[in-house]
Design a protein around this motif. Sequence first.
Motif, short mmCIF file in Angstrom:
data_model
loop_
_atom_site.label_atom_id
_atom_site.label_comp_id
_atom_site.label_asym_id
_atom_site.label_seq_id
_atom_site.Cartn_x
_atom_site.Cartn_y
_atom_site.Cartn_z
N ALA A 14 0.83 -1.20 0.00
CA ALA A 14 0.00 0.00 0.00
C ALA A 14 0.87 1.25 0.00
CB ALA A 14 -0.92 0.01 1.21
N GLU A 15 0.42 2.24 -0.76
CA GLU A 15 1.05 3.56 -0.78
C GLU A 15 0.02 4.60 -0.41
OE1 GLU A 15 2.58 4.22 -4.65
OE2 GLU A 15 4.25 2.80 -4.45
N PRO A 16 0.40 5.65 0.30
CA PRO A 16 -0.56 6.70 0.67
C PRO A 16 -1.06 7.45 -0.55
CG PRO A 16 1.67 7.40 1.20
CD PRO A 16 1.76 5.96 0.78
N VAL A 17 -2.32 7.80 -0.56
CA VAL A 17 -2.89 8.58 -1.66
C VAL A 17 -2.34 10.00 -1.63
CG1 VAL A 17 -5.03 9.50 -2.65
CG2 VAL A 17 -4.98 7.20 -1.68
N GLU A 18 -2.17 10.53 -0.42
CA GLU A 18 -1.62 11.88 -0.26
C GLU A 18 -0.55 11.84 0.83
OE1 GLU A 18 -4.92 14.32 0.72
OE2 GLU A 18 -5.79 14.30 -1.30
N GLY A 19 0.26 12.88 0.88
CA GLY A 19 1.26 12.99 1.92
C GLY A 19 2.57 12.30 1.56
N THR A 20 3.48 12.29 2.52
CA THR A 20 4.82 11.76 2.27
C THR A 20 5.12 10.51 3.07
OG1 THR A 20 5.72 13.19 4.01
CG2 THR A 20 5.69 14.08 1.76
N ALA A 21 4.12 9.92 3.68
CA ALA A 21 4.34 8.70 4.45
C ALA A 21 4.84 7.59 3.53
CB ALA A 21 3.04 8.27 5.13
N GLY A 22 5.66 6.70 4.08
CA GLY A 22 6.23 5.62 3.29
C GLY A 22 5.21 4.55 2.94
N ALA A 23 5.57 3.72 1.97
CA ALA A 23 4.71 2.61 1.56
C ALA A 23 4.77 1.52 2.61
CB ALA A 23 5.17 2.08 0.21
N GLY A 24 3.72 0.68 2.64
CA GLY A 24 3.65 -0.42 3.59
C GLY A 24 3.63 -1.75 2.87
N LEU A 25 4.36 -2.74 3.39
CA LEU A 25 4.38 -4.09 2.82
C LEU A 25 4.17 -5.08 3.95
CD1 LEU A 25 4.86 -5.81 0.26
CD2 LEU A 25 7.28 -5.90 0.89
N ASP A 26 3.09 -5.84 3.88
CA ASP A 26 2.74 -6.79 4.94
C ASP A 26 2.62 -8.20 4.36
OD1 ASP A 26 2.17 -4.97 7.29
OD2 ASP A 26 0.84 -4.11 5.78
N PHE A 27 3.12 -9.19 5.11
CA PHE A 27 3.01 -10.60 4.75
C PHE A 27 2.23 -11.33 5.83
CE2 PHE A 27 6.74 -9.09 2.61
CZ PHE A 27 6.84 -9.82 1.43
N ALA A 28 1.52 -12.38 5.44
CA ALA A 28 0.84 -13.23 6.42
C ALA A 28 0.67 -14.63 5.86
CB ALA A 28 -0.52 -12.65 6.79
N ARG A 29 0.81 -15.64 6.73
CA ARG A 29 0.54 -17.02 6.34
C ARG A 29 -0.97 -17.22 6.24
NH1 ARG A 29 4.63 -20.87 7.75
NH2 ARG A 29 3.12 -22.49 7.18
N THR A 30 -1.41 -17.87 5.18
CA THR A 30 -2.83 -18.21 5.02
C THR A 30 -2.93 -19.59 4.37
OG1 THR A 30 -2.85 -17.04 2.88
CG2 THR A 30 -3.63 -15.81 4.82
N ASP A 31 -2.23 -20.56 4.92
CA ASP A 31 -2.14 -21.88 4.33
C ASP A 31 -3.51 -22.47 4.00
OD1 ASP A 31 0.08 -21.16 6.05
OD2 ASP A 31 0.94 -23.09 5.49
N ALA A 32 -3.72 -22.76 2.73
CA ALA A 32 -4.94 -23.44 2.26
C ALA A 32 -6.21 -22.73 2.72
CB ALA A 32 -4.94 -24.89 2.71
N ALA A 33 -6.19 -21.42 2.79
CA ALA A 33 -7.38 -20.68 3.21
C ALA A 33 -8.48 -20.82 2.16
CB ALA A 33 -7.04 -19.20 3.40
N GLU A 34 -9.66 -21.17 2.62
CA GLU A 34 -10.81 -21.29 1.74
C GLU A 34 -12.08 -21.16 2.56
OE1 GLU A 34 -10.55 -25.09 -0.09
OE2 GLU A 34 -10.95 -26.20 1.74
N GLY A 35 -13.21 -20.93 1.90
CA GLY A 35 -14.48 -20.82 2.60
C GLY A 35 -14.46 -19.77 3.67
N PRO A 36 -14.93 -20.09 4.89
CA PRO A 36 -14.98 -19.10 5.98
C PRO A 36 -13.63 -18.50 6.32
CG PRO A 36 -16.28 -21.05 6.53
CD PRO A 36 -15.53 -21.39 5.29
N GLY A 37 -12.55 -19.27 6.15
CA GLY A 37 -11.23 -18.75 6.47
C GLY A 37 -10.69 -17.76 5.46
N ALA A 38 -11.39 -17.63 4.35
CA ALA A 38 -10.95 -16.71 3.31
C ALA A 38 -12.02 -15.68 2.99
CB ALA A 38 -10.58 -17.49 2.04
N ALA A 39 -12.90 -15.43 3.94
CA ALA A 39 -14.05 -14.57 3.68
C ALA A 39 -13.73 -13.09 3.72
CB ALA A 39 -15.17 -14.88 4.67
N ALA A 40 -12.61 -12.70 4.37
CA ALA A 40 -12.30 -11.28 4.49
C ALA A 40 -10.80 -11.08 4.69
CB ALA A 40 -13.06 -10.64 5.64
N VAL A 41 -10.31 -9.96 4.20
CA VAL A 41 -8.92 -9.56 4.36
C VAL A 41 -8.91 -8.10 4.81
CG1 VAL A 41 -6.72 -9.16 3.18
CG2 VAL A 41 -8.12 -11.12 2.56
#
Length: 296
Positions: A14-41
Amino acid sequence: MVLFHDGLRIVRYAEPVEGTAGAGLDFARTDAAEGPGAAAVVLTRAAGNVRYLTAPWVTGASVRDLLMPGKEPWPLGRDARGVTDALPSPAQAKECARWNTLQLRDDSGSRLLGDLGELVPARLLWGAPDAPVDATGREARAAWARTACQLTTLLGQGVRSAQAWQFARQTLPEGAGRATWVCTRAETWRGTGSRVLAQFLPPDRKVPASLAARAQDAPACGAREPRVLAGALWQAPGGGWYVLAAGGPDVASVEVRGGVRARAEGPVLAAPARAGARAELSATLDDGRRMPALRQ
């Protein structure tokens, strides 16, 4: 904002739409996520609020405060892409005054998802280890209302699901009423680092649960090992102190040694004690095996 998913991990850039804040990079494990486990991020976090991107199969979204089990959930707006309106997140709150969860609906039913500071919210479950259901029923909501604040101990741990289970009820000494014992087990996406919390719920339903014991990487309260034993030092309204202990349905007897010595047939024990007493608990199962207690 860019999201990537390869079946094992999800990446958000993610990068800010406005301003000078730095970009963000996030990682997360989601092994075999499906159905209810993949309903929202989690799409964005800002000013204590969170916005989600919901899956295409989600037909409705609402917000439920876990601390108010009798209150109906209120609708949460979503745009045409499935992005929700912002809602206050408990993961960033300084106090446990409310615990907003995301309640999603699809063709198979409703489920509760809780923000624990990760890219993917944790699924909240209720029931015995071998038969969990989504924590949307009345009994589940009543128990979670008193144990929700303990979820703060699970923040940032990569939790995939948190399942609560009422494993015992106990009649308290001095006519103090009936207490409940609940075990909450958190499973992670990586399959290791599970956490188990045993909690004591006094008869007064307005009083939150107290943490009796916890364990890391323990099989207790899980599908492989549903058994559990926990204890607590408790003061009766009349002033007397007691060691309380409770185990699951297959506990034949409970024994306490050390500063207090007592034994009781069945899954619960209450023995007179002194303030600050320390004791060791153990149980004998129906099949004759011995089981130690979870430790605080």
